[in-house]
Design an enzyme around this catalytic site. Sequence first.
Site: not given
Length: 407
Positions: A186, A247
């Site tokens: 990210h 996740r």
Amino acid sequence: MSGTRGTRVLVLNSGSSSVKYQLLDMGGGGRLALGLVERIGEQSSRLKHTPLATGGEAREWTGPIADHDAALKAVAEELARDGLGLDSPELAAIGHRVVHGGQTFTEPTVIDEAVLAEIERLIPVAPLHNPANLTGIRTARALRPDLPQVAVFDTAFHTTMPESAARYAIDVEIADAHRIRRYGFHGTSHAYVSRATAKLLGKDPSEANVIVLHLGNGASASAVRGGKCVDTSMGLTPLEGLVMGTRSGDMDPAVIFHLMRVGKMSTDEIDTLLNKKSGLIGLCGDNDMREIRRRIDEGDERAQLAFDIYIHRLKKYIGAYCAVLGRVDAIAFTAGVGENAAPVREAAVAGLEQLGLLLDAELNAVRGDEPRLISPANSRVAVAVVPTDEELEIATQTYALVGEESN
Ligand code: AMP
């Protein structure tokens, strides 16, 4: 490169069966078009194209799109219908999101054969993402071989992390032999949001210490000192760190040995469990924060527990990064959950007065698309909501590089 090149940049984010795209005009024209091709390789592929420049209706169609080549050609046709064809001299460059740049790529990079070979060499550390990114690049290069194409890496912003944060405490030779270290992801979002947060505070990025909380379906935190990343929550892969939509985030690695020895699960089954069936969806069956909040309002205990675990982890990272940075100027919430879920922001900051964090409930409840403060004036650390814009960041980096090269 000639000085007559145009000002448009096409940003491509190629997944294994999808391509997201945006066409931006860096000469002040803003976003011209955006869209998505999904389910590439299936009979029911779908293309959705929004022609922002003409203000026209979004166009959508479903049908077989065999591969990335066909997908990009379909995108080119849609753009051409709006007078924005990829053969236009206005197009200056194509910027590609590339997930893993390893330790090699610390900056956006003009793509040539050597760069392609290095992205390929990194496939073992990014088996799900880099092959798809490569396919997207190869397809775009075949379509416009004359055009500069730039790779913008998700990992690049994190390459400034000191070794103390980037290394796992495992045998150094084994780690180096297999390139095992914390890379972080990210990065374009953390770069963009940390800079935008400094601007919101009226500071130069080099003067601001910021904690960025990118809370989307994937989620990561970063500690940014003076514009440079010094720690981030994702690691070798995007599995480490915060609780995410699907996740697990942080966990004792021995859980994996236990699942193998006692649960008799295979490596692939555990991989799927931790990446796709854990996090919020594993805890309560939903990964959308809107649905989780709705269930909590109805008194659903599993949804409440999932929310509490999510917030507990988030708080731990805020505390940890306050310690890493020493002095914190601002905490910025971004991405789907961070920008929209006021209850998440409220719960994450609640009880952190000793760390200098206060929240203004009214400001927190206001919705908006602009960067904004949600802390009262007397909060020692500013709390902000700063919408991320990864495509704009990729276009900006691409255009800056192509512009530089033309000088
Ligand atoms: P992203 O990966 O940044 O696109 O974020 C997607 C996630 O943002 C979704 O899975 C939702 O959990 C969350 N989200 C989007 N809109 C809202 C909203 N209005 N309220 C709460 N969560 C939201």
